[in-house]
Design an enzyme around this catalytic site. Structure first.
Site, PDB file in Angstrom:
ATOM      1  N   ASP A   8       0.832  -1.213   0.000  1.00 25.15           N
ATOM      2  CA  ASP A   8       0.000   0.000   0.000  1.00 25.15           C
ATOM      3  C   ASP A   8       0.865   1.261   0.000  1.00 25.15           C
ATOM      4  O   ASP A   8       1.973   1.254   0.549  1.00 25.15           O
ATOM      5  CB  ASP A   8      -0.910  -0.031   1.236  1.00 25.15           C
ATOM      6  CG  ASP A   8      -2.060   0.940   1.111  1.00 25.15           C
ATOM      7  OD1 ASP A   8      -2.339   1.414  -0.013  1.00 25.15           O
ATOM      8  OD2 ASP A   8      -2.688   1.247   2.138  1.00 25.15           O
ATOM      9  N   GLU A  52     -11.955  -5.093  -5.197  1.00 26.21           N
ATOM     10  CA  GLU A  52     -12.553  -3.761  -5.036  1.00 26.21           C
ATOM     11  C   GLU A  52     -11.825  -2.707  -5.876  1.00 26.21           C
ATOM     12  O   GLU A  52     -12.323  -1.594  -6.054  1.00 26.21           O
ATOM     13  CB  GLU A  52     -12.539  -3.364  -3.554  1.00 26.21           C
ATOM     14  CG  GLU A  52     -13.497  -4.182  -2.674  1.00 26.21           C
ATOM     15  CD  GLU A  52     -13.051  -5.621  -2.423  1.00 26.21           C
ATOM     16  OE1 GLU A  52     -11.828  -5.881  -2.406  1.00 26.21           O
ATOM     17  OE2 GLU A  52     -13.923  -6.496  -2.260  1.00 26.21           O
ATOM     18  N   ASN A  53     -10.621  -3.035  -6.373  1.00 25.56           N
ATOM     19  CA  ASN A  53      -9.853  -2.032  -7.134  1.00 25.56           C
ATOM     20  C   ASN A  53     -10.492  -1.670  -8.478  1.00 25.56           C
ATOM     21  O   ASN A  53     -10.132  -0.658  -9.088  1.00 25.56           O
ATOM     22  CB  ASN A  53      -8.410  -2.501  -7.373  1.00 25.56           C
ATOM     23  CG  ASN A  53      -7.524  -2.394  -6.145  1.00 25.56           C
ATOM     24  OD1 ASN A  53      -6.523  -3.096  -6.012  1.00 25.56           O
ATOM     25  ND2 ASN A  53      -7.869  -1.506  -5.220  1.00 25.56           N
TER      26      ASN A  53
END
Ligand code: FPP
Length: 244
Positions: free
Chosen positions: A19, A66-67
């Site tokens: 991240d 979810e990206n």
């Protein structure tokens, strides 16, 4: 369940949430894509370092279910990065005896990309060095749902009795079936959450959250995370034998 620790304290399976690419880029006045590009460099450094340390399985969260909700241009760029990575890096990984695997919903990928992933897996299938597991179009709840559907189908067909469904059976039906559970999970970028990553598999995993952004990651930060992991007292729900 995975063995607590290898004799020399090296975690058998390290899972990483990579991240902070976007913030790394934004803080430098660069487009987010520059952060992802540097993220691939960090990924390469980390794969090399993990191999040198003797880690057995390295699982990297590269694109979540979810990206897809990101801007279309960023999604396209991340898909293109996977394509380029397979084209440019798989031959070298194969030379280094690395086995490349993908977890996630591959049916959701476009046909040629899916074929490229399958060819990379086939090429490296017999390699017995480190396993590099790319989590792509991956979401843990989606993975568990797919596994439950397969098990339900087997029950309906009479191939398995409901009473024979155990945690081990469920684990075997996940994309990670056959892999040891992660001993160590590292998340870069300062957030402290799992974000739908390996929810089932991380029941007894040690978590190390670090503030540094993913493009800054490499051998040194990996070494520090493993040092922190070595300090942990893993009891797997039991007690230490000497403290009974
Ligand atoms: C999270 O950073 C990172 C991602 C969603 C993608 C990670 C992808 C790579 C490191 C490269 C992919 C490489 C291959 C081989 C597929 P973020 O964009 O959420 O960062 P932010 O939280 O700072 O916005």
């Amino acid at each position: 369940m995975s063995a607590p620790v290898l004799p020399d304290g090296v975690p058998r399976h390290v899972a990483i949430i990579m991240d902070g690419n976007g913030r790394w880029a934004t803080e430098r006045g660069l487009p987010r894509s520059a952060g992802h590009r540097q993220g691939v460099e960090a990924l390469r450094r980390t794969v090399r370092a993990a191999g040198d340390i003797g880690i057995g399985v390295l699982t990297l969260y590269s694109f979540s279910s979810e990206n897809w909700s990101r801007p279309a241009s960023e999604v396209r760029f991340l898909l293109e990065l996977l394509r380029r990575f397979i084209r440019t890096d798989v031959a070298e990984l194969h030379q280094a005896n690395v086995r490349v695997m993908m977890i996630g919903d591959r049916d959701g990928l476009e046909g040629t990309l899916r074929t490229m992933v399958e060819e990379a897996e086939a090429l490296t299938r017999e390699n017995d060095g480190m396993k590099l597991v790319i989590a792509f179009n991956y979401g843990s709840r989606q993975e568990i749902t797919r596994a439950v559907r397969v098990i339900a189908r087997k029950v309906a067909e009479g191939k398995i009795a409901p009473g024979d469904i155990t945690p081990a059976v469920i684990g075997d039906h996940l994309d990670t079936g056959g892999l040891p559970e992660p001993d160590l999970l590292i998340r870069t970028g300062g957030e402290q959450r799992l974000s739908n990553y390996l929810l089932w598999q991380c029941a007894y995993t040690e978590f190390v959250f670090i503030p540094d952004y993913w493009p800054e990651f490499g051998a040194e930060l990996l070494g520090r995370a493993i040092s922190a992991y070595r300090m942990r007292d893993r009891r797997f729900g039991g007690v230490k034998s000497q403290s009974a």
